[in-house]
Design an enzyme around this catalytic site. Structure first.
Site, mmCIF file in Angstrom:
data_model
loop_
_atom_site.group_PDB
_atom_site.id
_atom_site.type_symbol
_atom_site.label_atom_id
_atom_site.label_comp_id
_atom_site.label_asym_id
_atom_site.label_seq_id
_atom_site.Cartn_x
_atom_site.Cartn_y
_atom_site.Cartn_z
ATOM 1 N N GLY A 65 4.408 6.275 9.083
ATOM 2 C CA GLY A 65 4.645 6.592 10.490
ATOM 3 C C GLY A 65 5.430 5.498 11.180
ATOM 4 O O GLY A 65 6.022 4.606 10.554
ATOM 5 N N THR A 122 -2.786 9.377 2.028
ATOM 6 C CA THR A 122 -2.847 9.659 0.589
ATOM 7 C C THR A 122 -4.081 10.479 0.245
ATOM 8 O O THR A 122 -4.019 11.429 -0.545
ATOM 9 C CB THR A 122 -2.842 8.339 -0.200
ATOM 10 O OG1 THR A 122 -1.680 7.582 0.154
ATOM 11 C CG2 THR A 122 -2.831 8.610 -1.693
ATOM 12 N N GLU A 178 6.453 2.193 12.991
ATOM 13 C CA GLU A 178 6.046 0.796 12.854
ATOM 14 C C GLU A 178 6.740 -0.005 13.951
ATOM 15 O O GLU A 178 7.970 0.014 14.057
ATOM 16 C CB GLU A 178 6.408 0.238 11.468
ATOM 17 C CG GLU A 178 5.607 0.875 10.339
ATOM 18 C CD GLU A 178 5.881 0.229 8.993
ATOM 19 O OE1 GLU A 178 6.763 -0.648 8.946
ATOM 20 O OE2 GLU A 178 5.226 0.596 8.005
ATOM 21 N N SER A 230 -0.545 -0.052 1.034
ATOM 22 C CA SER A 230 0.313 0.788 1.860
ATOM 23 C C SER A 230 1.460 1.342 1.029
ATOM 24 O O SER A 230 2.106 0.619 0.263
ATOM 25 C CB SER A 230 0.866 -0.036 3.030
ATOM 26 O OG SER A 230 1.790 0.721 3.768
ATOM 27 N N SER A 231 1.711 2.643 1.169
ATOM 28 C CA SER A 231 2.836 3.274 0.484
ATOM 29 C C SER A 231 4.117 2.906 1.220
ATOM 30 O O SER A 231 4.252 3.179 2.412
ATOM 31 C CB SER A 231 2.654 4.797 0.445
ATOM 32 O OG SER A 231 1.486 5.148 -0.239
ATOM 33 N N ASN A 270 -2.778 -2.697 5.984
ATOM 34 C CA ASN A 270 -3.358 -1.977 4.842
ATOM 35 C C ASN A 270 -3.049 -2.742 3.570
ATOM 36 O O ASN A 270 -1.932 -3.220 3.370
ATOM 37 C CB ASN A 270 -2.775 -0.554 4.766
ATOM 38 C CG ASN A 270 -3.482 0.295 3.724
ATOM 39 O OD1 ASN A 270 -4.516 -0.091 3.187
ATOM 40 N ND2 ASN A 270 -2.923 1.456 3.429
ATOM 41 N N SER A 298 -0.313 3.049 8.146
ATOM 42 C CA SER A 298 -0.955 2.572 6.929
ATOM 43 C C SER A 298 -2.461 2.483 7.128
ATOM 44 O O SER A 298 -2.936 1.913 8.107
ATOM 45 C CB SER A 298 -0.399 1.193 6.541
ATOM 46 O OG SER A 298 0.978 1.283 6.270
ATOM 47 N N GLY A 299 -3.188 3.042 6.189
ATOM 48 C CA GLY A 299 -4.647 3.016 6.262
ATOM 49 C C GLY A 299 -5.248 4.162 7.022
ATOM 50 O O GLY A 299 -6.471 4.224 7.184
#
Length: 1506
Positions: free
Chosen positions: A435, A162, A437, A211-212, A208, A157-158
């Protein structure tokens, strides 16, 4: 892991804080190595924990491809990324994998249209690493291999996944375009849906704020031609548990907070502050910094409108979200029965009722579905009560299921809006997925996420190994023994049946009494021997799983019966689901596995491409690189796994030329034997005793550690060479001291010997002086005698030559006199004969014209007799009219008393009659005026024809007068007849008015008939005037009607200009016509009906003439374009500039445009640039642009005074005459200006297209030159001048051919100067931009190569006149200064001011910074600018970026403007006189342009005869 380390070696040392730090080996007594780190600390480290470090990498500022690293290992990869990130190079390759480091700031220069154009069609690896390069490879592979592609974007995330996905779609939209009919690009359509997907699929996490929490696979669809035909968005693995459970400081999905901040909508759904709802208040974070939930709610609503979600559907969506929040506030307590549950309190009942109302379902049924479970058996359905915990779990399961169905519905709606193409041939899928975690306590969601990444990692490893195999196959080396490293065992541990983690979890979920401990125990019993599974010491289980019991089927039955069609539609059973057995168990993990399997099947059908996004720091700040965090991401992202796969084979690969350049010094005895670099490489490796290497077609492949051995041997050789140099230097210094001492002794001896020699020299000089005086005295006496003798001889010779010259002159004088007499006599004889013949011809012509005149006279005399009879009839009619008038007066007197009421009507009729009489008188006066004008014109004609015989002049005057009298008499008779008819009608009207009122109405009708007849009378009168004018103009042998019809004049203009005789050449007036030519105009004037046909033929003839002048290459006459001169003279002759029609001008413009389309552009475009610019100059200098404003006044003035010339000329201030042209002529000049600009632009664009591929070959030195440069050993001060290669010779040939084409077509020097200037500007732009985009071009040897080519360009400019070159040399300032910076020595000693002000004043700091960071010396190994200068430039670059300038790009922009105007052309091009040019011969074939052909005068004819 390194061994054989020696003192001074560069190594990497493992560090707890920085992961790896640089160090130098101080000593290596055994296994322990004494190392001094860059921080100054001295440590002892085992040699197995050290990695070698290449010192050259520090000066190169990193490499753009990890495979180019000398030592490919974890520390080298990390350090390379850190170096490039510090220089804002955020993209790096690892083979075919792209690593993208999030810069956390805007870099607009990397993503503009010019950058996309540079990567379009470029081979992979030729330009700097970029996400556009990966997109280009995917697109070209799809087109060439006819196979679908996929681009997998991963990272935590981050990390910028995107944003990278947006850039990939942006580039694919750029190269793929749109198939048809849609103004919105796929990128725009997908991005328009982003706010909606982010609201329902994104949430704040620890790392993030946005975050998606789902995987997104954007499928861009293409047709057979490679054009985009549609798109679709597939979503995978939505994190459903976040709906019901979050941890602090994370948040739930954004849409819940947006709905609570919506104001009136929140009140409508009974929503308030988020902290009052259980699903939101588990975390104390409700708002995001810098984000307004209310504004985001409006954006979400706006995105729904764009996607096409109706207002009712939007209400249903937010009503469903509100129902989920209310459902989360329903709490349960123990019921009366065992293991039962009921709603806890009234507040929970209210929330339950509100949720049921929002779901539009029965509250009791909803409560029963939450507190009970239905078990289907063969005997029937068993209802089982649930305890409090099970009810809460059932409630949460319902909330997650509803939200997941809602999210799927939104994705389906977005896909319908974007527009899928079911018939697409190929697809390029872009996967954006989370990704790995890893937290202290990993939940079931983290397990699923990591399982998905394990599957993707397996796919990734297979792809990387395949790329390795392709590389080995390409180089034709043996690779069968290489071991493949993968993670298949981990994947099998998770998903393999029947003892995989997921299979065991599904089995445990089928039993209501299963616990975490029982599941862990069973897992360790089946998988205890697996190497990937370990049991911790202080816990009974490795991880914690969320257990979901119960079936989802009963929730679906509940909401499918909802009265809300939207909610019921969410839970509509699919056909395949309805056909399943009711006993089929389906858990969350199994559904997750099915989705993941579908994703992997989709990816397996495509060719994958990988982009690994890396987050450099946890603070989201620019220019901050946290080594430990990045290293963790590289491990999780599979980058280091790819490195390990590469290490298993041949991690070190070098081109033969590079290998020989670096390690050729290890075997200098082989360097001069042959030029075969492969053979040299093999000899070097054999000499060093290395084995297990492979020689490919272009590269040598080395096993891990072999490059270290080579570097060690190279260091030894360099150390020995350094010691040898030192020894030789000391010898040289001692030798120089000895030479100095010896020189001092010699100088003392020389001084003593000098004193003795000077004395001897003085004595000898005195003796020599005496001898010299004697010699000069004797020479003077001899010379005096010689001079006297010479003077006497000259006097005698001059007298003899004078006598001879006088005799010769007298003879020549007599000869010239005789020749002159003979010439005069011959001329007199021929002149007399010519006079006699001319007088005879004139006499014959006079006789013939007399004969014709007599014929016409007889005809006119006969017509006069007929006119006398008409005159008698006219007299009789006048008497009869008087009689009738007398009778009318008598009747008026008798009936006056009884007809007072009718007198008014009669008076009106009388007034009408009087007005008609006045008009008749005015017509007569006009006729008299015409007669007067004709007399004036006749006088003028008589004056101009004085040279003709008196008989012809009198005869023509008589014929003219007779014709005028005849026409006037005919018109008078016709008018009198009409007058009598009018009087008769008036008399009959008066008679009828005396009878009854009914007859009065008939009189009114007859009055209207009278008005109609008056109008016809006027028309006939105008016809008579036209006939009169036609006859007069036929007499003057001119036809203005024809000219008027050709130029499109209106009838009114024809009448106004008919009285003005056209000015023609005198040769046409005095031309001797044949009888046929003389009779033809009179015969045509007799028939008015044949004139339109004659005008049409004239138009066709003009069109043919103009078309022929334009289509054919007329060439040039005295450097003047013939086509422009002929067209301009024709327009003057036809009076086109005074016309109100654009027909002729349209013919010219359309003809030029057609000519530009056909033929060879290299010859057609320069030819028409010369002609069109010449024609534009003639118009610019001779047309007065404001004359069309008072065109009516000029028209009346010309008709009144009869101007002779076809246009009025008014003197300007500068003495140049101007034509007062009308608006169509001014419009034609504007169109011609646009045509000149168009031709110039086409020539310039064609030149750029031809020049671009040549420049692409000139920016980088050929490998042969680089190889020979590497083998030679020269000092930096001894730089040889290389001759330019054939590529630069092609550039010079191109410039020579350009100049020859332009000069052959006589293009004005003004345009040549502009074209050459823009061509050199394009050379500067292309070479400079390529230099900044390609790292391999920023080298010392390549700078020498480009500089030699620029020197040749300078010679070419010097060879061309400044008239044609202009400021071309100054246009190369950017590339000259950049190349000059590359080839200077001692860059580290240069300060920033010296570089920016002295060396590169034209370059910006951003451009200098780019060159400094890309530069590396491939020849002498010198260093780039100092780190202090780089730091200063980085500060200035960041400052410019923060100011948000319009363009922060370091690239140059191409100037596509036209560098001149019509006024510039007028001032620059010299004056052109078209009257001096001779038109082509075919012009005389057209009657409309015969007057343009010059007739030979009498004097010229006589000269030709003589």
């Amino acid at each position: 892991m390194e061994s054989n380390l020696r003192k001074g070696d560069k190594v990497w040392v493992e560090d707890k804080d920085s992961a790896w730090v640089a160090g130098d080996v101080l000593d290596s007594p055994g296994n322990e190595v004494h190392v001094e780190t860059s921080a100054g600390n001295q440590v002892f480290v085992s040699s197995e924990k050290l990695f070698r470090r290449d010192p050259d990498e520090e000066e190169r500022n990193g490499v753009d491809d990890m495979t180019k690293l000398t030592y490919l290992h974890e520390a080298g990869v990390l350090y390379n990324l850190q170096r490039r990130y510090a220089l804002n190079d955020i993209y790096t390759y690892t083979g075919s994998i792209l690593i993208a480091v999030n810069p956390f700031k805007k870099l607009p220069h990397l993503y503009n249209g010019y950058m996309m154009e540079q990567y379009k069609g470029a081979p992979f690896g030729e330009l700097s690493p970029h996400v556009f390069a990966v997109s280009e490879v995917a697109y070209r592979a799809m087109i060439d291999d006819r196979r679908s592609q996929s681009i997998l974007v991963s990272g935590e995330s981050g990390a910028g996944k995107t944003e990278t996905t947006k850039l990939i779609m942006q580039y694919l939209t750029y190269v793929g375009g749109r198939a048809a009919g849609d103004n919105r690009s796929v990128e725009q359509q997908v991005l328009e849906s982003n706010p909606l997907l982010e609201a329902f699929g994104n949430a704040k996490t620890v790392r993030n704020d946005n975050s998606s929490r789902f995987g997104k696979f954007v499928e861009i669809q293409f047709d057979a031609n490679g054009r985009i035909s549609g798109a679709a968005i597939r979503t995978y693995l939505l994190e459903r548990s976040r709906v019901v459970r979050i941890t602090d400081p994370e948040r739930n999905y954004h849409c819940f907070y947006q709905l609570c901040a919506s104001g009136s909508d929140a009140e409508k759904y009974k929503l308030s502050n988020p902290h009052q709802f259980h699903y939101l208040n588990q975390s104390k974070t409700y708002d995001l910094e810098g984000v307004s939930n209310a504004e985001e709610y409006k954006n979400t609503r706006r995105a729904m409108d764009i996607v096409g979600i109706s207002h009712d559907e939007q209400e249903s969506i937010f009503r469903t979200l509100a129902a989920i929040l209310h459902l989360g506030n329903v709490e349960f307590s123990s019921g009366k029965e065992h293991d039962s549950s009921v709603v806890k309190d009234q507040e929970s009942r209210n929330h339950l009722q509100m949720a049921a109302d929002l779901f539009r379902c029965d509250a009791n049924l909803l409560l029963a579905s939450l507190c009970t479970r239905s078990i289907l058996t063969r005997e029937g359905t068993i209802i089982k009560a649930l305890d409090c915990n099970a009810a809460v779990t059932s409630r949460d399961a319902l909330a997650k299921t509803v939200y997941a169905r809602l999210f799927d519905w939104l994705v389906d709606k977005i896909n319908r809006s974007v527009g899928q193409d079911p018939n697409s041939h190929f697809q390029i899928g872009v996967l954006d997925i989370y990704g790995f975690e890893c937290f202290k306590s990993n939940s079931f969601e983290q397990f699923c996420i990591n399982f998905a990444n394990e599957k993707l990692q397996l796919h990734f490893n297979e792809h990387v190994f395949k790329m390795e195999q392709d590389e080995y196959k390409k180089e034709e080396i043996n690779w069968s023994f290489i071991e493949f490293i993968d993670n298949q065992d981990v994947v099998d541990l998770i998903e393999k049946k029947p003892i995989g983690v997921i299979a065991l979890l599904d089995e445990a979920c089928m039993f209501p009494r299963s616990t975490h401990e029982s599941f862990s125990m069973k897992l360790f019993q089946n998988c205890k021997s697996h190497p990937r599974l370990e049991k911790t010491k202080f816990s009974e289980t490795d991880f914690t799983l969320s257990h979901y019991a119960g079936k989802a089927m009963e929730h679906c039955n509940l909401l499918s019966s909802s009265r809300c069609p939207f909610v019921a539609g969410l839970f509509a059973s699919a056909p395949e689901e309805s056909a399943r057995s009711s006993y089929k168990f389906s858990s969350v993990s199994s559904r997750f596995k099915q989705q993941l399997q579908a994703l992997m099947e989709t990816l397996s059908k495509t060719e994958p491409h990988y982009v690994r996004c890396v987050k450099p720091n946890t603070l989201n700040r620019p220019q901050k690189f946290e080594n430990l965090s990045v290293l963790h991401q590289l491990r999780c992202g599979g980058v280091l796994e790819a490195v390990r796969i590469s290490l298993a084979g041949y991690p070190t690969r070098r081109y033969y030329s590079d290998f020989v350049d670096r390690f050729g010094l290890l075997a200098p005895e082989f360097m001069d034997e042959s030029n075969d670099e492969q053979a040299l490489t093999e000899k070097i490796l054999r000499k060093l005793g290395l084995g297990n290497y492979q020689l490919g077609r272009t590269k040598v492949f080395l096993r891990a550690g072999q490059i270290g051995i080579l570097d060690s041997r190279r260091t030894e050789v360099l150390d020995a060479s350094a010691r040898l140099i030192q020894r030789r230097l000391r010898t040289f210094v001692t030798h120089q001291n000895f030479i100095a001492a010896r020189a001092c002794a010699i100088s003392i001896q020389a001084y003593c010997r000098g004193c003795l020699s000077r004395n001897a020299y003085a004595a000898r000089r005195n003796a020599a002086a005496a001898v010299l005086v004697q010699k000069h005295a004797r020479r003077w006496l001899s010379r005096c005698a010689y001079v006297k003798l010479v003077s006497a001889a000259l006097v005698i010779q001059s007298c003899l030559r004078a006598d001879s010259a006088r005799l010769n002159f007298a003879h020549q004088k007599e000869h010239r006199a005789a020749s002159l007499i003979q010439a005069c006599w011959t001329m007199h004889k021929f002149h007399t004969a010519f006079r006699h013949r001319q007088s005879s011809i004139i006499a014959i012509q006079c006789c013939w014209r007399q004969k014709l005149a007599k014929r016409e006279f007889r005809k006119l005399k006969q017509a006069a007799n007929e006119a006398g009879a008409l005159r008698l009839a006219k007299t009789k009619l006048e008497k009869r009219l008087e009689d009738l008038e007398w009778r009318l007066q008598l009747e008026k007197r008798l009936r006056t008393s009884g007809e007072e009421a009718k007198s008014g009507e009669i008076s009106k009729l009388q007034k009408t009659l009087e007005s008609f009489s006045l008009k008749l008188d005015a017509a007569r006066l006009a006729t008299i005026n015409e007669c007067n004008k004709n007399a004036v014109l006749q006088k003028q004609l008589d004056i101009s024809m004085k040279e003709k015989a008196a008989v012809e002049r009198e005869l023509n005057g008589m014929v003219e007068l007779e014709k005028d009298n005849t026409s006037l008499k005919n018109s008078m008779n016709f008018l009198e007849k009409k007058n009598l008819a009018l009087e008769k009608e008036l008399l009959s009207a008066k008679t009828n008015c005396n009878n009854t009122l009914q007859k009065l109405k008939e009189a009114d009708n007859r009055c209207s008939e009278l008005q109609t007849s008056v109008q016809s009378l006027e028309e006939k009168l105008s016809r008579l005037e036209n006939e009169n004018r036609g006859l007069r103009q036929k007499t003057l042998s001119i036809s203005p009607e024809r000219i008027g019809q050709i130029l499109g004049e209106s009838p009114q203009q024809k009448h106004s200009s008919a009285v003005v005789p056209a000015q023609i050449d005198r040769t046409s007036v005095f031309e001797t016509p044949t009888p046929s030519k003389r009779i033809m105009p009179f015969s045509r004037s007799l028939s008015e009906s044949r004139r339109p046909k004659f005008t049409a033929e004239r138009n066709v003839e003009i069109h043919e003439l103009l078309s022929k002048c334009i289509k054919e290459n007329l060439g040039f006459s005295d450097d003047k374009p013939l086509a422009a001169c002929v067209i301009y003279k024709c327009l003057l002759h036809w009076h086109a500039f005074e016309s109100e029609s654009t027909a002729t001008f349209n013919i010219i413009i359309e003809g030029i445009n057609e000519a530009l389309k056909g033929g060879d552009e290299n010859s057609v475009l320069p030819y028409w640039l010369s002609n069109s610019s010449a024609l534009l100059c003639l118009l610019q200098r001779n047309l007065q642009t404001n004359s069309f404003l008072n065109a009516s006044a000029q028209r009346s003035g010309r008709s009144a005074y009869g101007v002779k010339s076809p246009f009025k000329i008014s003197g300007a201030d500068d003495g140049v005459p101007h034509i007062e042209a009308r608006y169509p002529a001014i419009l034609f000049k504007q169109h011609l200006t646009a045509c000149v600009e168009k031709i110039y632009g086409l020539i310039r664009d064609n030149l750029k297209k031809e020049l671009a591929p040549l420049l692409g070959l000139c920016i980088q030195a050929p490998k042969a030159l680089r190889g020979t440069a590497g083998k030679s050993s020269r000092s930096p001060s001894d730089v040889p001048q290389r001759s330019p290669s054939s590529q630069w010779e092609n550039i010079l040939k191109f410039l020579d051919s350009l100049m020859s084409r332009l000069r052959e077509n006589h293009v004005p020097s003004f345009f040549i100067r502009k074209l050459v200037t823009q061509v050199f500007s394009f050379i500067n732009l292309s070479l400079f931009n390529s230099l900044l985009l390609r790292r391999e071009c920023c080298t010392f040897s390549n700078g020498e190569y480009v500089k030699s080519g620029i020197t040749e360009l300078e010679k070419w400019i010097a060879g061309v006149k400044e008239e044609f070159s202009g400021t071309s040399w100054h246009e190369l300032s950017f590339i000259r200064q950049a190349v000059g910076f590359l080839v200077i020595h001692q860059k580290r000693r240069k300060s920033l001011d010296e570089i920016s002000q002295d060396l590169c004043p034209a370059l910006t700091i951003r451009q200098i910074y780019r060159i400094s960071t890309l530069y590396w010396d491939d020849k002498y190994g010198t260093q780039s600018v100092s780190s202090e200068v780089v730091s200063q430039m980085r500060v200035l670059v960041d400052k410019d970026s923060s100011q948000k300038l319009t363009s922060n790009s370091f690239l140059l922009d191409d100037d596509m403007s036209i560098p001149f105007s019509a006024e510039d052309i007028d001032k620059a091009i010299p004056v052109l006189d078209p009257s001096e040019t001779e038109p082509p011969k075919f012009v005389s074939e057209y009657t409309c342009a015969q007057s343009l052909v010059k007739k030979p005068s009498t004097a010229s004819v006589s000269k030709q005869i003589l």
